[in-house]
Write a protein that holds these residues in place. Sequence first.
Motif, PDB file in Angstrom:
ATOM      1  N   LYS A  82       0.854  -1.185   0.000  1.00 38.16           N
ATOM      2  CA  LYS A  82       0.000   0.000   0.000  1.00 38.16           C
ATOM      3  C   LYS A  82       0.891   1.236   0.000  1.00 38.16           C
ATOM      4  CE  LYS A  82      -2.375   3.498   2.093  1.00 38.16           C
ATOM      5  NZ  LYS A  82      -1.864   4.636   2.914  1.00 38.16           N
ATOM      6  N   LEU A  83       0.680   2.127  -0.964  1.00 38.62           N
ATOM      7  CA  LEU A  83       1.492   3.331  -1.103  1.00 38.62           C
ATOM      8  C   LEU A  83       0.699   4.538  -0.651  1.00 38.62           C
ATOM      9  CD1 LEU A  83       2.968   2.750  -4.692  1.00 38.62           C
ATOM     10  CD2 LEU A  83       3.576   1.620  -2.537  1.00 38.62           C
ATOM     11  N   THR A 109      -2.567   2.144  -4.377  1.00 36.94           N
ATOM     12  CA  THR A 109      -1.917   3.455  -4.334  1.00 36.94           C
ATOM     13  C   THR A 109      -2.914   4.529  -3.955  1.00 36.94           C
ATOM     14  OG1 THR A 109      -0.322   2.788  -6.041  1.00 36.94           O
ATOM     15  CG2 THR A 109      -0.593   5.154  -5.645  1.00 36.94           C
ATOM     16  N   ASP A 110      -2.627   5.194  -2.839  1.00 41.91           N
ATOM     17  CA  ASP A 110      -3.395   6.364  -2.406  1.00 41.91           C
ATOM     18  C   ASP A 110      -2.533   7.583  -2.721  1.00 41.91           C
ATOM     19  OD1 ASP A 110      -4.979   8.266  -1.157  1.00 41.91           O
ATOM     20  OD2 ASP A 110      -4.288   7.755   0.861  1.00 41.91           O
ATOM     21  N   THR A 214      -7.447   5.516   5.375  1.00 41.51           N
ATOM     22  CA  THR A 214      -8.295   4.447   5.899  1.00 41.51           C
ATOM     23  C   THR A 214      -8.865   3.601   4.765  1.00 41.51           C
ATOM     24  OG1 THR A 214      -8.891   5.875   7.763  1.00 41.51           O
ATOM     25  CG2 THR A 214     -10.298   3.963   7.352  1.00 41.51           C
ATOM     26  N   LEU A 215      -9.380   4.259   3.736  1.00 35.85           N
ATOM     27  CA  LEU A 215      -9.985   3.545   2.612  1.00 35.85           C
ATOM     28  C   LEU A 215      -8.957   2.695   1.879  1.00 35.85           C
ATOM     29  CD1 LEU A 215     -12.304   2.968   0.641  1.00 35.85           C
ATOM     30  CD2 LEU A 215     -11.705   5.098  -0.544  1.00 35.85           C
ATOM     31  N   ALA A 216      -7.829   3.291   1.533  1.00 34.12           N
ATOM     32  CA  ALA A 216      -6.826   2.562   0.753  1.00 34.12           C
ATOM     33  C   ALA A 216      -6.259   1.381   1.542  1.00 34.12           C
ATOM     34  CB  ALA A 216      -5.711   3.509   0.327  1.00 34.12           C
ATOM     35  N   GLY A 221      -5.957  -4.446   2.897  1.00 30.25           N
ATOM     36  CA  GLY A 221      -6.137  -5.530   3.853  1.00 30.25           C
ATOM     37  C   GLY A 221      -7.087  -6.601   3.349  1.00 30.25           C
ATOM     38  N   LEU A 222      -8.153  -6.196   2.696  1.00 27.90           N
ATOM     39  CA  LEU A 222      -9.111  -7.159   2.179  1.00 27.90           C
ATOM     40  C   LEU A 222      -8.538  -7.949   0.998  1.00 27.90           C
ATOM     41  CD1 LEU A 222     -12.222  -4.884   2.599  1.00 27.90           C
ATOM     42  CD2 LEU A 222     -11.818  -7.033   3.809  1.00 27.90           C
TER      43      LEU A 222
END
Length: 268
Positions: A82-83, A109-110, A214-216, A221-222
């Motif tokens: 996750k970026l 990527t966020d 939080t969203l990214a 995680g899912l």
Amino acid sequence: MTAQNSPVPVVMVFSGNDPSGGAGVQADIEALISHGCHTTPVITTLTIQDTQDVIGYTPLDGALIAEQARAVLEDIPVSVFKLGLLTSTEAVEAIHAILDDYPEIPVVTDPVLATGGGTLLADEDVIDAVNELLLPQTTVLTPNSNEARLLAPEADSLGACAMALLDKGAEFVLLTGTHENTPSVVNSLYSNRRLIETFTWDRLEGEFHGSGCTLASSIAGLLAQGMEPFSAIHEAQEYTWQSLAEGYRIGMGQKLPNRLFWAREEQE
């Protein structure tokens, strides 16, 4: 041991440190704990910020970012990258090289390009580097509408922005509508050169610090738990909306998401 048979899915996050605890690496860790994942945090930027805005920041050296990540990757099986906050081209280039070595690992990527208070966190060179080096490696991109416009200034509408970002290499683009002046929040998911789905959420009162992180991280995680992208993207939005609905104000600025709302519900 491979990532697939690790007892707890591991997500490596490349994020800034937020001393207020609302966004950045703490947001990532809390969201990933909520989805039953272990976080391996790689710090990209040290920030000076509160719940109102970013006051200053110092990017970490690209080599130091790479050394943090490679030490972990040689030891622990990672399921998803996750970026988050990337404030230098050095950081982008270092992460690009790592992703090149692990092409089988999905990437969320966020693109944290500006603060909620409007402070820019990435200059044109960084934005160009993200477009050229990271979008082709991205499984799910989660820009808000302002970030989409910064990444695709050539586009004349938000839909065109999303198509441009797909053309630049992202597999899925979830364009969030929190910054748009609409009665409800409308998030739009694009893939395969078309709009796949729109998701409508009640617009909550106030502003929130760390909602994008939080969203990214929830999506990451899912995915790490084995969900396919569409389901992960949908469920992550539900979790994020609930964390915002249960958010709290502990400072003088924006509310913070309550990413551990589920723990209180279990106690009750």
